[in-house]
Write an enzyme that holds these catalytic residues in place. Structure first.
Site, PDB file in Angstrom:
ATOM      1  N   ARG A 270     -40.883  78.796  -5.036  1.00 43.47           N
ATOM      2  CA  ARG A 270     -39.499  79.141  -5.375  1.00 43.47           C
ATOM      3  C   ARG A 270     -39.156  80.599  -5.034  1.00 43.47           C
ATOM      4  NH1 ARG A 270     -40.035  74.623  -5.243  1.00 43.47           N
ATOM      5  NH2 ARG A 270     -39.473  72.998  -6.732  1.00 43.47           N
TER       6      ARG A 270
ATOM      7  N   SER B 228     -31.957  73.498 -12.451  1.00 48.35           N
ATOM      8  CA  SER B 228     -33.117  73.929 -13.242  1.00 48.35           C
ATOM      9  C   SER B 228     -32.951  75.369 -13.701  1.00 48.35           C
ATOM     10  CB  SER B 228     -34.398  73.797 -12.418  1.00 48.35           C
ATOM     11  OG  SER B 228     -34.676  72.451 -12.124  1.00 48.35           O
TER      12      SER B 228
ATOM     13  N   GLU C 138     -35.031  80.709 -13.142  1.00 45.26           N
ATOM     14  CA  GLU C 138     -34.795  80.235 -11.773  1.00 45.26           C
ATOM     15  C   GLU C 138     -33.342  80.473 -11.399  1.00 45.26           C
ATOM     16  OE1 GLU C 138     -35.093  76.034  -9.332  1.00 45.26           O
ATOM     17  OE2 GLU C 138     -36.735  76.596 -10.658  1.00 45.26           O
TER      18      GLU C 138
END
Length: 324
Positions: A183, A232, A302
């Site tokens: 990520r 998310s 995130e």
């Protein structure tokens, strides 16, 4: 941070804006463009017509003026004090394209929705892109953060990224130069992604369709896809699932103001109707605190938090000290 009036900032750019073909909006409401439907004003929002228009604008923008780049608004939380400086929002007309670029290759504009790339791949029998069908957002953001799902990550399909820097210079970054990890990419924050080149592999279209249907059905079953959510909220810590940690800490369905951790998927934060940026960020930090006190694990955001707080409505980030 004191926020300058949008009209004043626009005037400070001088006559150079007369040659700009894109849309320039002073004091633009960010709650209209983010999926959370919350947050303050962008001092100035610019939507370039195409890459050349983007470069022309960057060349007249003073270096001291902050520049914030957003995509379709799916993975960002804007604070109630708004975003000082210029918010760059790429237009669908100039940056939303997706096209074939050789055998098993696809070129997509940075604002092209992830699922459109998946559909293009399926239509042309190109495998390896079904995972994009279940990821909200656009390709530029996917390339920036190495978005992934169903065991596949962007870095596995990406060939190169076309970008422009703050001074208006063009760059091409290879997969290796992106410096990918979970990520995350090591690409400079100064770079504005304009398009991405991908490569897949030959696969039967019926098989691809079945994979995409499975992704869609799973997502609609376990995620609050029809709510005001940014996707998310937290990254999965090594060896753990964020949702499971949140659930075990008793935060499934937790409500603060107009914000809630979804009861359907507790790593998704939702705006129940009138949530403010403060409500959403405070809720996120409270979840981080609860998880740390339960398991000693610090969740990492995130979702990107952008802008400044309203005076008296600041949210202190949890630092991992339970006595705070």
């Amino acid at each position: 941070m004191k926020q300058v009036n949008g009209e004043k900032l626009l005037a400070s750019l001088g006559d150079g804006v007369k040659d700009i073909r894109g849309r320039i909006t002073p004091d633009a409401p960010m709650d209209r463009v983010t999926w959370f439907r919350a947050g303050g004003l962008a001092e100035l929002m610019f939507q370039p017509h195409d890459v050349d228009d983007l470069i022309a604008f960057l060349k007249i923008l003073p270096e001291e003026v902050p520049l914030t780049v957003i995509g379709v608004g799916s993975n960002i939380l804007v604070r109630d004090g708004g975003i000082p400086g210029v918010v760059l929002r790429l237009s669908a007309k100039g940056f939303g394209f997706v096209e074939l670029a050789g055998e098993n290759r696809i070129l997509a504009g940075a604002i092209c929705p992830d699922k459109h790339v998946a559909a293009m791949a399926m239509d042309n029998g190109i495998g390896g892109f079904h995972f994009y069908y279940g990821i909200p957002g656009a390709i530029g953001g996917a390339a920036r953060m190495n978005a992934g799902a169903n065991g596949v990550e962007t870095r596995e399909r990406l060939v190169e990224v076309n970008a422009v820097d703050r001074k208006g210079n063009k760059h091409v970054l290879s997969n290796a130069e992106m410096g990918y990890s979970y990520r995350h990419s090591a690409a400079s924050a100064d770079l504005i992604f304009t398009s991405v080149l991908f490569e897949g592999y030959p696969e039967d279209r019926a098989q691809i369709r079945a994979e995409m249907d499975a992704v869609r059905n799973h997502r609609e079953t376990v995620q609050p896809v029809r709510e005001k959510t940014g996707g998310s909220t937290f990254k999965n810590p090594p060896g753990h699932s964020a949702w499971k940690l949140i659930d075990e800490a008793g935060c499934r369905g937790l409500v603060i103001g107009g914000a809630q951790m979804s009861s359907l998927h507790c790593n998704f934060m939702i705006n129940m109707g009138q949530a403010t940026g403060y409500d959403l960020e405070y809720l996120g930090e409270q979840v981080r605190r609860e998880v740390f006190e339960k398991d000693g694990i610090k969740l990492e955001w995130e979702i990107k938090r952008l802008g400044v707080f309203m005076p008296g409505r600041e949210v202190r980030p949890f630092q991992g000290v339970t006595s705070e």
